[in-house]
Design a protein around this motif. Sequence first.
Motif, PDB file in Angstrom:
ATOM      1  N   ILE A   1     -39.691 -22.629   8.216  1.00 50.86           N
ATOM      2  CA  ILE A   1     -40.508 -21.458   8.560  1.00 50.86           C
ATOM      3  C   ILE A   1     -39.710 -20.472   9.412  1.00 50.86           C
ATOM      4  O   ILE A   1     -39.721 -19.271   9.162  1.00 50.86           O
ATOM      5  N   SER A   2     -39.010 -20.980  10.423  1.00 52.61           N
ATOM      6  CA  SER A   2     -38.226 -20.111  11.302  1.00 52.61           C
ATOM      7  C   SER A   2     -37.132 -19.382  10.539  1.00 52.61           C
ATOM      8  O   SER A   2     -36.941 -18.175  10.695  1.00 52.61           O
ATOM      9  N   ASP A   3     -36.400 -20.133   9.710  1.00 51.38           N
ATOM     10  CA  ASP A   3     -35.304 -19.516   8.961  1.00 51.38           C
ATOM     11  C   ASP A   3     -35.822 -18.488   7.967  1.00 51.38           C
ATOM     12  O   ASP A   3     -35.234 -17.411   7.818  1.00 51.38           O
ATOM     13  N   ALA A   4     -36.920 -18.791   7.289  1.00 51.05           N
ATOM     14  CA  ALA A   4     -37.488 -17.838   6.327  1.00 51.05           C
ATOM     15  C   ALA A   4     -37.920 -16.561   7.029  1.00 51.05           C
ATOM     16  O   ALA A   4     -37.639 -15.451   6.563  1.00 51.05           O
ATOM     17  N   ARG A   5     -38.588 -16.709   8.149  1.00 50.69           N
ATOM     18  CA  ARG A   5     -39.057 -15.540   8.899  1.00 50.69           C
ATOM     19  C   ARG A   5     -37.885 -14.696   9.389  1.00 50.69           C
ATOM     20  O   ARG A   5     -37.869 -13.471   9.254  1.00 50.69           O
ATOM     21  N   GLU A   6     -36.896 -15.356   9.966  1.00 51.50           N
ATOM     22  CA  GLU A   6     -35.752 -14.627  10.507  1.00 51.50           C
ATOM     23  C   GLU A   6     -34.937 -13.961   9.398  1.00 51.50           C
ATOM     24  O   GLU A   6     -34.497 -12.830   9.548  1.00 51.50           O
ATOM     25  N   ASN A   7     -34.744 -14.663   8.283  1.00 51.69           N
ATOM     26  CA  ASN A   7     -33.992 -14.068   7.180  1.00 51.69           C
ATOM     27  C   ASN A   7     -34.720 -12.874   6.590  1.00 51.69           C
ATOM     28  O   ASN A   7     -34.097 -11.864   6.260  1.00 51.69           O
ATOM     29  N   PHE A   8     -36.040 -12.961   6.482  1.00 50.74           N
ATOM     30  CA  PHE A   8     -36.819 -11.828   5.982  1.00 50.74           C
ATOM     31  C   PHE A   8     -36.680 -10.631   6.925  1.00 50.74           C
ATOM     32  O   PHE A   8     -36.456  -9.504   6.488  1.00 50.74           O
ATOM     33  N   GLN A   9     -36.813 -10.872   8.212  1.00 46.09           N
ATOM     34  CA  GLN A   9     -36.720  -9.773   9.166  1.00 46.09           C
ATOM     35  C   GLN A   9     -35.316  -9.197   9.231  1.00 46.09           C
ATOM     36  O   GLN A   9     -35.153  -7.994   9.408  1.00 46.09           O
ATOM     37  N   ARG A  10     -34.323 -10.046   9.050  1.00 44.09           N
ATOM     38  CA  ARG A  10     -32.950  -9.550   9.061  1.00 44.09           C
ATOM     39  C   ARG A  10     -32.709  -8.649   7.852  1.00 44.09           C
ATOM     40  O   ARG A  10     -32.042  -7.624   7.955  1.00 44.09           O
ATOM     41  N   LEU A  11     -33.283  -9.016   6.702  1.00 42.31           N
ATOM     42  CA  LEU A  11     -33.145  -8.203   5.498  1.00 42.31           C
ATOM     43  C   LEU A  11     -33.850  -6.863   5.626  1.00 42.31           C
ATOM     44  O   LEU A  11     -33.457  -5.895   4.983  1.00 42.31           O
ATOM     45  N   THR A  12     -34.881  -6.810   6.459  1.00 34.94           N
ATOM     46  CA  THR A  12     -35.623  -5.556   6.631  1.00 34.94           C
ATOM     47  C   THR A  12     -35.022  -4.659   7.698  1.00 34.94           C
ATOM     48  O   THR A  12     -35.620  -3.651   8.055  1.00 34.94           O
ATOM     49  N   GLY A  13     -33.854  -5.058   8.222  1.00 38.83           N
ATOM     50  CA  GLY A  13     -33.125  -4.155   9.098  1.00 38.83           C
ATOM     51  C   GLY A  13     -33.208  -4.419  10.582  1.00 38.83           C
ATOM     52  O   GLY A  13     -32.792  -3.585  11.378  1.00 38.83           O
ATOM     53  N   ARG A  14     -33.739  -5.544  10.994  1.00 41.89           N
ATOM     54  CA  ARG A  14     -33.781  -5.851  12.419  1.00 41.89           C
ATOM     55  C   ARG A  14     -32.382  -6.183  12.898  1.00 41.89           C
ATOM     56  O   ARG A  14     -31.575  -6.735  12.156  1.00 41.89           O
ATOM     57  N   GLY A  15     -32.090  -5.877  14.145  1.00 45.18           N
ATOM     58  CA  GLY A  15     -30.746  -6.058  14.680  1.00 45.18           C
ATOM     59  C   GLY A  15     -30.283  -7.501  14.744  1.00 45.18           C
ATOM     60  O   GLY A  15     -31.076  -8.420  14.937  1.00 45.18           O
ATOM     61  N   ALA A  16     -28.975  -7.689  14.581  1.00 47.17           N
ATOM     62  CA  ALA A  16     -28.383  -9.023  14.590  1.00 47.17           C
ATOM     63  C   ALA A  16     -28.522  -9.690  15.952  1.00 47.17           C
ATOM     64  O   ALA A  16     -28.684 -10.903  16.044  1.00 47.17           O
ATOM     65  N   GLU A  17     -28.479  -8.896  17.016  1.00 43.16           N
ATOM     66  CA  GLU A  17     -28.582  -9.475  18.358  1.00 43.16           C
ATOM     67  C   GLU A  17     -29.958 -10.108  18.576  1.00 43.16           C
ATOM     68  O   GLU A  17     -30.069 -11.204  19.117  1.00 43.16           O
TER      69      GLU A  17
END
Length: 122
Positions: A76-92
């Motif tokens: 769940i954590s990885d899916a959520r984070e990967n989705f948000q990263r793909l939508t342009g949220r910062g790497a930091e």
Amino acid sequence: MKLSIGIILCFLFLGDQSEGFLSFIKEAGQGTRDMWRAYSDMKEANWIGADKYFHARGNYDAAQRGPGGVWAAKVISDARENFQRLTGRGAEDWRADQFANEWGRSGKDPNHFRPDGLPSKY
């Protein structure tokens, strides 16, 4: 006939291991509920600076269920984070969220991330 013998042999072999598998499935379901509860509480609290606490708490609660809970929390954590990263949220921010996720999953106290003033309800 051969198929039915194969199925019977599979059931005999898996019969010894089915309790472990069923336990894993149960833990995964409970861990999923723990993650959902942390997410719901985060939305309800609407507290600036509390997201890392809720990340750590959800992962911690799920991991306390056992291996199935750890698995559910990671997926769940990885899916959520990967989705948000793909939508342009910062790497930091992504790295900080993942740090909090791993902190909780490893069994460390999620209150390490608890912001001052967050109501005790959470």
